[in-house]
Write a protein that holds these residues in place. Structure first.
Motif, PDB file in Angstrom:
ATOM      1  N   SER A 117     -55.338 -20.414 -30.834  1.00 34.36           N
ATOM      2  CA  SER A 117     -56.532 -20.383 -29.977  1.00 34.36           C
ATOM      3  C   SER A 117     -56.606 -21.677 -29.175  1.00 34.36           C
ATOM      4  CB  SER A 117     -57.813 -20.186 -30.796  1.00 34.36           C
ATOM      5  OG  SER A 117     -58.049 -21.321 -31.614  1.00 34.36           O
ATOM      6  N   VAL A 118     -57.202 -21.576 -27.988  1.00 26.65           N
ATOM      7  CA  VAL A 118     -57.392 -22.727 -27.099  1.00 26.65           C
ATOM      8  C   VAL A 118     -58.830 -22.671 -26.585  1.00 26.65           C
ATOM      9  CG1 VAL A 118     -56.665 -23.917 -25.010  1.00 26.65           C
ATOM     10  CG2 VAL A 118     -54.973 -22.720 -26.403  1.00 26.65           C
ATOM     11  N   THR A 119     -59.572 -23.784 -26.779  1.00 22.93           N
ATOM     12  CA  THR A 119     -60.950 -23.896 -26.298  1.00 22.93           C
ATOM     13  C   THR A 119     -61.047 -25.096 -25.373  1.00 22.93           C
ATOM     14  OG1 THR A 119     -61.748 -22.983 -28.386  1.00 22.93           O
ATOM     15  CG2 THR A 119     -63.364 -24.060 -26.964  1.00 22.93           C
ATOM     16  N   ASP A 120     -61.564 -24.857 -24.184  1.00 21.14           N
ATOM     17  CA  ASP A 120     -61.644 -25.918 -23.168  1.00 21.14           C
ATOM     18  C   ASP A 120     -63.049 -25.916 -22.590  1.00 21.14           C
ATOM     19  OD1 ASP A 120     -61.247 -27.837 -21.298  1.00 21.14           O
ATOM     20  OD2 ASP A 120     -59.707 -26.776 -20.156  1.00 21.14           O
ATOM     21  N   ALA A 121     -63.686 -27.094 -22.553  1.00 25.96           N
ATOM     22  CA  ALA A 121     -65.021 -27.249 -21.980  1.00 25.96           C
ATOM     23  C   ALA A 121     -65.032 -28.478 -21.080  1.00 25.96           C
ATOM     24  CB  ALA A 121     -66.073 -27.386 -23.072  1.00 25.96           C
ATOM     25  N   SER A 122     -65.754 -28.370 -19.962  1.00 27.52           N
ATOM     26  CA  SER A 122     -65.804 -29.491 -19.013  1.00 27.52           C
ATOM     27  C   SER A 122     -67.145 -29.503 -18.303  1.00 27.52           C
ATOM     28  CB  SER A 122     -64.672 -29.397 -17.989  1.00 27.52           C
ATOM     29  OG  SER A 122     -64.797 -28.211 -17.221  1.00 27.52           O
ATOM     30  N   TYR A 123     -67.538 -30.708 -17.877  1.00 29.70           N
ATOM     31  CA  TYR A 123     -68.776 -30.922 -17.130  1.00 29.70           C
ATOM     32  C   TYR A 123     -68.430 -31.794 -15.922  1.00 29.70           C
ATOM     33  CZ  TYR A 123     -73.532 -32.499 -16.052  1.00 29.70           C
ATOM     34  OH  TYR A 123     -74.715 -32.787 -15.428  1.00 29.70           O
ATOM     35  N   THR A 124     -68.807 -31.336 -14.726  1.00 25.92           N
ATOM     36  CA  THR A 124     -68.387 -31.992 -13.487  1.00 25.92           C
ATOM     37  C   THR A 124     -69.606 -32.402 -12.679  1.00 25.92           C
ATOM     38  OG1 THR A 124     -66.394 -30.615 -13.456  1.00 25.92           O
ATOM     39  CG2 THR A 124     -66.946 -31.784 -11.427  1.00 25.92           C
ATOM     40  N   ILE A 125     -69.564 -33.624 -12.143  1.00 24.98           N
ATOM     41  CA  ILE A 125     -70.600 -34.139 -11.254  1.00 24.98           C
ATOM     42  C   ILE A 125     -69.940 -34.484  -9.923  1.00 24.98           C
ATOM     43  CG2 ILE A 125     -72.358 -35.908 -10.900  1.00 24.98           C
ATOM     44  CD1 ILE A 125     -72.478 -36.251 -13.915  1.00 24.98           C
ATOM     45  N   ALA A 126     -70.386 -33.874  -8.846  1.00 21.10           N
ATOM     46  CA  ALA A 126     -69.810 -34.112  -7.532  1.00 21.10           C
ATOM     47  C   ALA A 126     -70.298 -35.436  -6.968  1.00 21.10           C
ATOM     48  CB  ALA A 126     -70.157 -32.966  -6.585  1.00 21.10           C
ATOM     49  N   LEU A 127     -69.347 -36.211  -6.418  1.00 24.73           N
ATOM     50  CA  LEU A 127     -69.654 -37.471  -5.750  1.00 24.73           C
ATOM     51  C   LEU A 127     -69.439 -37.307  -4.252  1.00 24.73           C
ATOM     52  CD1 LEU A 127     -67.894 -39.845  -8.318  1.00 24.73           C
ATOM     53  CD2 LEU A 127     -70.292 -39.108  -8.307  1.00 24.73           C
ATOM     54  N   ASP A 128     -69.307 -38.394  -3.551  1.00 18.43           N
ATOM     55  CA  ASP A 128     -69.090 -38.346  -2.109  1.00 18.43           C
ATOM     56  C   ASP A 128     -67.601 -38.361  -1.793  1.00 18.43           C
ATOM     57  OD1 ASP A 128     -71.809 -38.358  -1.707  1.00 18.43           O
ATOM     58  OD2 ASP A 128     -71.924 -40.560  -1.588  1.00 18.43           O
ATOM     59  N   HIS A 129     -67.290 -37.972  -0.531  1.00 18.71           N
ATOM     60  CA  HIS A 129     -65.932 -38.025   0.009  1.00 18.71           C
ATOM     61  C   HIS A 129     -64.959 -37.183  -0.815  1.00 18.71           C
ATOM     62  CE1 HIS A 129     -67.433 -41.216   2.571  1.00 18.71           C
ATOM     63  NE2 HIS A 129     -67.814 -41.888   1.497  1.00 18.71           N
ATOM     64  N   GLY A 130     -65.407 -36.020  -1.304  1.00 16.45           N
ATOM     65  CA  GLY A 130     -64.525 -35.122  -2.029  1.00 16.45           C
ATOM     66  C   GLY A 130     -64.180 -35.563  -3.435  1.00 16.45           C
ATOM     67  N   LEU A 131     -64.850 -36.565  -3.955  1.00 13.54           N
ATOM     68  CA  LEU A 131     -64.586 -37.063  -5.302  1.00 13.54           C
ATOM     69  C   LEU A 131     -65.607 -36.495  -6.286  1.00 13.54           C
ATOM     70  CD1 LEU A 131     -63.811 -40.824  -4.547  1.00 13.54           C
ATOM     71  CD2 LEU A 131     -62.175 -38.965  -4.911  1.00 13.54           C
ATOM     72  N   SER A 132     -65.154 -36.303  -7.536  1.00 17.25           N
ATOM     73  CA  SER A 132     -66.011 -35.795  -8.600  1.00 17.25           C
ATOM     74  C   SER A 132     -65.676 -36.513  -9.895  1.00 17.25           C
ATOM     75  CB  SER A 132     -65.829 -34.278  -8.782  1.00 17.25           C
ATOM     76  OG  SER A 132     -66.138 -33.581  -7.599  1.00 17.25           O
ATOM     77  N   LEU A 133     -66.657 -36.586 -10.768  1.00 11.77           N
ATOM     78  CA  LEU A 133     -66.484 -37.153 -12.100  1.00 11.77           C
ATOM     79  C   LEU A 133     -66.501 -36.009 -13.106  1.00 11.77           C
ATOM     80  CD1 LEU A 133     -66.267 -39.770 -13.791  1.00 11.77           C
ATOM     81  CD2 LEU A 133     -68.768 -39.709 -14.003  1.00 11.77           C
ATOM     82  N   LYS A 134     -65.470 -35.950 -13.960  1.00  7.17           N
ATOM     83  CA  LYS A 134     -65.324 -34.837 -14.892  1.00  7.17           C
ATOM     84  C   LYS A 134     -65.180 -35.364 -16.314  1.00  7.17           C
ATOM     85  CE  LYS A 134     -62.291 -30.904 -15.924  1.00  7.17           C
ATOM     86  NZ  LYS A 134     -61.082 -30.167 -15.489  1.00  7.17           N
ATOM     87  N   ILE A 135     -65.958 -34.784 -17.224  1.00 10.36           N
ATOM     88  CA  ILE A 135     -65.863 -35.064 -18.649  1.00 10.36           C
ATOM     89  C   ILE A 135     -65.371 -33.787 -19.324  1.00 10.36           C
ATOM     90  CG2 ILE A 135     -67.111 -35.765 -20.712  1.00 10.36           C
ATOM     91  CD1 ILE A 135     -69.135 -37.139 -18.883  1.00 10.36           C
ATOM     92  N   SER A 136     -64.246 -33.845 -20.012  1.00  8.87           N
ATOM     93  CA  SER A 136     -63.641 -32.636 -20.564  1.00  8.87           C
ATOM     94  C   SER A 136     -63.183 -32.860 -21.999  1.00  8.87           C
ATOM     95  CB  SER A 136     -62.444 -32.198 -19.709  1.00  8.87           C
ATOM     96  OG  SER A 136     -61.390 -33.137 -19.808  1.00  8.87           O
ATOM     97  N   ALA A 137     -63.074 -31.752 -22.713  1.00 12.71           N
ATOM     98  CA  ALA A 137     -62.544 -31.746 -24.078  1.00 12.71           C
ATOM     99  C   ALA A 137     -61.800 -30.437 -24.287  1.00 12.71           C
ATOM    100  CB  ALA A 137     -63.673 -31.886 -25.098  1.00 12.71           C
ATOM    101  N   GLU A 138     -60.636 -30.521 -24.925  1.00 16.17           N
ATOM    102  CA  GLU A 138     -59.806 -29.343 -25.170  1.00 16.17           C
ATOM    103  C   GLU A 138     -59.305 -29.372 -26.609  1.00 16.17           C
ATOM    104  OE1 GLU A 138     -56.422 -27.135 -22.614  1.00 16.17           O
ATOM    105  OE2 GLU A 138     -55.763 -29.037 -23.519  1.00 16.17           O
TER     106      GLU A 138
END
Length: 349
Positions: free
Chosen positions: A303-324
């Protein structure tokens, strides 16, 4: 009494008048008898050549007057029907421009392009859009760096890229990732994988589609050198809005490990669920779960479980917090769970 007496003169006058009257009556009767007969049928032999010529060739004025009398007037032309004028089409309520919208200029149509491959060495035949039609591309690259110096020295690097192509008939997505961690004693983590998925939406219903998936996984700290997973099936979207997309999938396939004590091909099923939700304009999260049970009970499951939370920034950049989390019920003297978590910077292009 002599010959020139009044009586004698009166008698001679009467005789002369009678003679003239009889001659006139005879000439009138002959002229009436000639009506309706041709020249050769007339009995009067005293006709002159002049009269014959006049009968055959009348004068111009007489001929023209006869033609004008005998000529029938032309029939009047019937009036031509007027072409029916088609009524001007009435604009629909949707097409009626509002005063504010009428001032806005329509944007120019975008020309067909080949995404970021503006130059193709082998021409248009070497590009996927030529074979499968134009599509929308969504690409992103991610980078994560962690380090520590002092009593301990550790360095952690995580790089990856995602590609998604949404066409009229197919949806293609690919995910590439590499993780590498080291400390004073050497490498403590070194793995990579490549995943791709190809979907064909069905015309019978927009929520159904057929898919094919291929995964290649490499891990230097597991009992295998490389694992190949191939499966296919059908997927269904029980809930889909502009902000939320939930997909369920079921299928079957096989997996094979190279450089592992477990030999041969393992037939297995595939069950999956993927949920994506846009919380706000700049915040979203994704949860994905995949379950691979083998058809034979002694061969275990994964089994594979993947979760992520993304916050969009400026100029096409985003901050991502993930766990797999990756789980294997037959690890071959290794730990069953591998948990990877990271904080990444994503650039969308």
């Amino acid at each position: 009494m002599g010959w020139f007496a009044p009586q004698s003169i009166l008698l001679m006058s009467l005789v002369t008048l009678g003679t003239l009257a009889s001659y006139a009556r005879a000439s009138d009767q002959a002229s009436f008898e000639a009506i309706g007969h041709s020249y050769f049928e007339q009995t009067d032999s005293n006709s002159s050549d002049t009269e014959f010529v006049h009968y055959l060739m009348p004068e111009d004025d007489v001929q023209s007057s006869l033609n004008s009398v005998l000529e029938l007037p032309p029939l009047p032309k019937p009036p031509e029907p007027k072409p029916e004028e088609e009524p001007a089409p009435q604009p629909k309520a949707e097409e009626v421009e509002k005063p504010e919208e009428a001032k806005k200029e329509e944007p120019a149509e975008e020309e067909d392009s080949y995404g970021y491959l503006e130059y193709i060495p082998y021409g248009q035949y070497g590009h996927i859009d030529y074979w499968f039609g134009p599509a929308k591309w969504k690409n992103s690259a991610e980078l994560g760096l962690n380090g520590q110096t002092g009593n301990t020295e550790t360095n952690s690097l995580r790089v990856g890229a995602k590609i998604k192509r949404e066409g009229e008939g197919t949806i293609f997505s690919a995910d590439i990732r590499h993780l590498r961690t080291s400390d004073e004693e050497g490498l403590t983590q070194n793995n990579a994988y490549v995943k791709h998925k190809l979907e064909w939406p069905l015309k019978i219903h927009e929520r159904w589609s057929v898919f094919e998936k291929t995964d290649i996984e490499y891990d230097a700290f597991k009992a295998f050198d490389m694992r190949l997973v191939f499966n296919g099936g059908v997927s269904y979207k029980p809930y889909k809005t502009e902000a939320t997309d939930w997909t369920l999938s079921v299928g079957s396939g096989f997996s094979q490990e190279f450089g592992s004590p477990q030999k041969g091909i393992i037939p297995e099923a595939n069950l999956g669920s993927e949920l994506t939700h846009q919380i706000t304009e700049k915040q979203s999260f994704q949860i994905k779960f995949e379950f691979y049970p083998a058809f034979e009970a002694d061969q275990g499951y994964r089994s594979v479980t993947d979760a992520s939370y993304t916050i969009a920034l400026d100029h096409g950049l985003s901050l991502k917090i993930s766990a797999e989390d990756r789980y294997d019920s037959t690890p071959n003297d290794r730990k069953r769970n591998d948990l990877d978590y990271a904080c990444l910077l994503i650039w969308q292009f």
